[in-house]
Design an enzyme around this catalytic site. Structure first.
Site, short mmCIF file in Angstrom:
data_model
loop_
_atom_site.label_atom_id
_atom_site.label_comp_id
_atom_site.label_asym_id
_atom_site.label_seq_id
_atom_site.Cartn_x
_atom_site.Cartn_y
_atom_site.Cartn_z
N SER A 17 75.14 44.89 77.03
CA SER A 17 74.06 45.49 76.23
C SER A 17 72.67 45.06 76.74
O SER A 17 71.79 44.69 75.95
CB SER A 17 74.22 45.14 74.74
OG SER A 17 75.44 45.62 74.25
N GLU A 28 80.28 33.65 84.30
CA GLU A 28 81.61 33.91 83.76
C GLU A 28 81.41 34.53 82.37
O GLU A 28 80.59 34.05 81.58
CB GLU A 28 82.40 32.60 83.63
CG GLU A 28 82.72 31.94 84.95
CD GLU A 28 83.60 32.79 85.85
OE1 GLU A 28 84.48 33.52 85.33
OE2 GLU A 28 83.40 32.75 87.08
N SER A 40 67.22 43.01 70.55
CA SER A 40 67.08 43.69 71.85
C SER A 40 66.02 44.77 71.78
O SER A 40 65.66 45.25 70.70
CB SER A 40 68.43 44.30 72.26
OG SER A 40 68.68 45.48 71.53
N ARG A 52 80.71 44.17 76.44
CA ARG A 52 79.61 44.71 77.23
C ARG A 52 78.43 43.74 77.16
O ARG A 52 78.35 42.92 76.27
CB ARG A 52 79.20 46.11 76.76
CG ARG A 52 78.88 46.20 75.27
CD ARG A 52 78.44 47.61 74.86
NE ARG A 52 78.33 47.72 73.42
CZ ARG A 52 79.28 48.23 72.62
NH1 ARG A 52 80.39 48.70 73.15
NH2 ARG A 52 79.11 48.27 71.32
N ASP A 57 76.81 38.74 68.20
CA ASP A 57 77.06 40.10 67.68
C ASP A 57 78.06 40.07 66.52
O ASP A 57 78.95 39.22 66.48
CB ASP A 57 77.59 40.98 68.82
CG ASP A 57 77.50 42.46 68.48
OD1 ASP A 57 76.74 42.84 67.56
OD2 ASP A 57 78.21 43.25 69.16
N GLY A 58 77.89 41.02 65.61
CA GLY A 58 78.88 41.20 64.53
C GLY A 58 78.37 40.86 63.14
O GLY A 58 79.16 40.86 62.18
N ARG A 62 78.99 43.92 60.72
CA ARG A 62 80.41 44.08 60.35
C ARG A 62 80.88 42.96 59.42
O ARG A 62 81.67 43.17 58.52
CB ARG A 62 81.29 44.13 61.62
CG ARG A 62 81.33 45.53 62.24
CD ARG A 62 81.85 45.50 63.65
NE ARG A 62 80.82 45.04 64.58
CZ ARG A 62 81.03 44.78 65.86
NH1 ARG A 62 82.25 44.89 66.35
NH2 ARG A 62 80.03 44.39 66.63
N TRP A 63 80.36 41.77 59.65
CA TRP A 63 80.70 40.64 58.77
C TRP A 63 80.29 40.97 57.34
O TRP A 63 81.05 40.76 56.40
CB TRP A 63 79.99 39.38 59.26
CG TRP A 63 80.34 38.13 58.51
CD1 TRP A 63 81.30 37.22 58.85
CD2 TRP A 63 79.73 37.65 57.30
NE1 TRP A 63 81.33 36.20 57.92
CE2 TRP A 63 80.38 36.44 56.96
CE3 TRP A 63 78.71 38.12 56.46
CZ2 TRP A 63 80.05 35.70 55.82
CZ3 TRP A 63 78.38 37.38 55.33
CH2 TRP A 63 79.05 36.19 55.02
N ASN A 71 67.24 47.50 69.83
CA ASN A 71 67.44 47.33 68.38
C ASN A 71 66.32 47.97 67.55
O ASN A 71 66.44 48.10 66.33
CB ASN A 71 67.60 45.85 68.00
CG ASN A 71 68.94 45.26 68.43
OD1 ASN A 71 69.04 44.08 68.74
ND2 ASN A 71 70.00 46.08 68.45
N TRP A 72 65.23 48.43 68.22
CA TRP A 72 64.20 49.20 67.51
C TRP A 72 64.77 50.51 66.95
O TRP A 72 64.15 51.15 66.11
CB TRP A 72 63.03 49.53 68.45
CG TRP A 72 62.17 48.35 68.78
CD1 TRP A 72 62.21 47.61 69.93
CD2 TRP A 72 61.11 47.80 67.98
NE1 TRP A 72 61.25 46.62 69.88
CE2 TRP A 72 60.56 46.72 68.69
CE3 TRP A 72 60.57 48.11 66.72
CZ2 TRP A 72 59.51 45.94 68.20
CZ3 TRP A 72 59.53 47.34 66.24
CH2 TRP A 72 59.01 46.28 66.97
C1 IPE Z 1 73.27 43.24 71.31
O1 IPE Z 1 73.98 43.66 70.19
C2 IPE Z 1 71.94 42.69 70.91
C3 IPE Z 1 71.96 41.45 70.13
C4 IPE Z 1 73.02 40.74 69.84
C5 IPE Z 1 70.67 40.99 69.70
P1 IPE Z 1 73.97 45.18 69.70
O2 IPE Z 1 74.83 45.21 68.49
O3 IPE Z 1 72.58 45.67 69.58
O4 IPE Z 1 74.65 45.92 70.93
P2 IPE Z 1 75.43 47.31 71.03
O5 IPE Z 1 74.56 48.35 70.37
O6 IPE Z 1 76.72 47.15 70.28
O7 IPE Z 1 75.64 47.53 72.48
C1 IPE Z 2 74.04 41.18 65.87
O1 IPE Z 2 74.78 41.76 64.84
C2 IPE Z 2 72.60 41.00 65.50
C3 IPE Z 2 71.70 41.97 66.14
C4 IPE Z 2 72.01 42.84 67.04
C5 IPE Z 2 70.31 41.94 65.72
P1 IPE Z 2 74.78 43.33 64.59
O2 IPE Z 2 73.70 43.65 63.62
O3 IPE Z 2 74.74 44.09 65.85
O4 IPE Z 2 76.19 43.50 63.91
P2 IPE Z 2 77.23 44.68 64.14
O5 IPE Z 2 77.48 44.75 65.60
O6 IPE Z 2 76.61 45.91 63.61
O7 IPE Z 2 78.43 44.24 63.36
MG MG Z 3 76.14 44.77 67.12
#
Ligand code: IPE
Ligand code: IPE
Ligand code: MG
Length: 254
Positions: A205, A216, A74, A203, A29-30, A33-34, A77-78
């Protein structure tokens, strides 16, 4: 453990504290934001995320892990803009096209967890090819959770078991934790011992909600594109300091 214990398989034969985890799962994740922090489009964050994935797979192999699962897309993510969803599909295709033959040579088995429903045909064809090509490999298992949601996976397993029951192949009494798990996408895999989530969110998710019952959890502040082998080693060393009790008592306690 008594055989009357309905959850006798939990922790049975699993690693004790101090051991290397057998199965590490990562919520990558991130990326967004990166990219935002650098004034770049989110898609660039996802591209850099694939680089971090490549490095992480290599580090996991070097450390001696046998199973790595990564959360890439996920079922929730749709909800993202269609251009971002398409960019993520494109990156999965590019990753498989570019890395499949090398992974195969390295003896890596690739499995894709999640539903094929809703995926474009070319994506699901490629996923099938990756799984079939590497099916017999056993040096390392890389599971990519793509179009994956834990609740969706559990419902699909329940539907498949119900269908088997209607056909008379199983009865209600045959539904146990182990038989149910054999209908999940992770059938045959050990449960994750360690789940890492990057980006500072604490979390799951909807990730591996059945399988991670006794994992863990390690939450790290690093954004996924910056993740490297040192972060993986750090999470593993945190894991090794944890005491896993699986509902029992501290070993050596009176
Ligand atoms: C979880 O990240 C799904 C993946 C890393 C593929 P999200 O960025 O979709 O999760 P939420 O929305 O912050 O819970
Ligand atoms: C994780 O990064 C990749 C996916 C969920 C597909 P994010 O796209 O969720 O990045 P943030 O959480 O918005 O920074
Ligand atoms: Mg995310």
């Amino acid at each position: 453990m008594s055989s009357a214990n309905p959850a006798s398989h939990i922790g049975g034969g699993g690693p004790n504290s101090g051991d290397l985890p057998e199965h590490v799962a990562i919520i990558m994740d991130g990326n967004g934001r990166w990219a935002s922090a650098r004034g770049l489009p989110r898609s660039v964050g996802h591209e850099r995320g694939v680089e971090a994935l490549r490095k992480t797979v290599k580090s996991a192999q070097q450390i001696g892990l046998s199973h790595l699962t990564v959360f890439s897309f996920s079922t929730e993510n749709w909800r993202r803009p269609v251009a971002e969803v398409n960019a993520l599909f494109g990156l999965l295709k590019a990753y498989v096209k570019r890395d499949l033959s090398r992974l195969h040579e390295e003896g890596v088995r690739v499995r894709v967890l999640g539903t094929r429903k809703g995926l474009p045909q070319d994506v699901s064809d490629l996923v099938k090819r990756a799984e079939e090509t590497t099916e017999a490999n056993d040096k390392f298992t890389l599971c990519i959770a793509f179009n994956y949601g834990g609740r969706e996976e559990i419902l699909r397993a329940a539907q498949a078991m119900t269908a088997a029951a209607i056909k008379g192949e199983i009865s209600a009494d045959d539904i146990s934790e182990d038989s149910f798990a054999s209908y999940l996408d992770t059938a045959g895999l050990p449960d994750p011992d360690l789940v890492i989530r990057t980006s500072g969110e604490s979390r799951l998710s909807n990730f591996l909600i059945w399988q991670a019952a006794y994992a863990e959890l390690v939450f790290m502040d690093v954004l996924w594109p910056d993740f490297n082998g040192d972060h993986l080693s750090e999470a593993i060393s945190t894991f090794r300091q944890r005491e896993r009790r699986f509902g029992g008592v501290t070993s050596g306690a009176a």
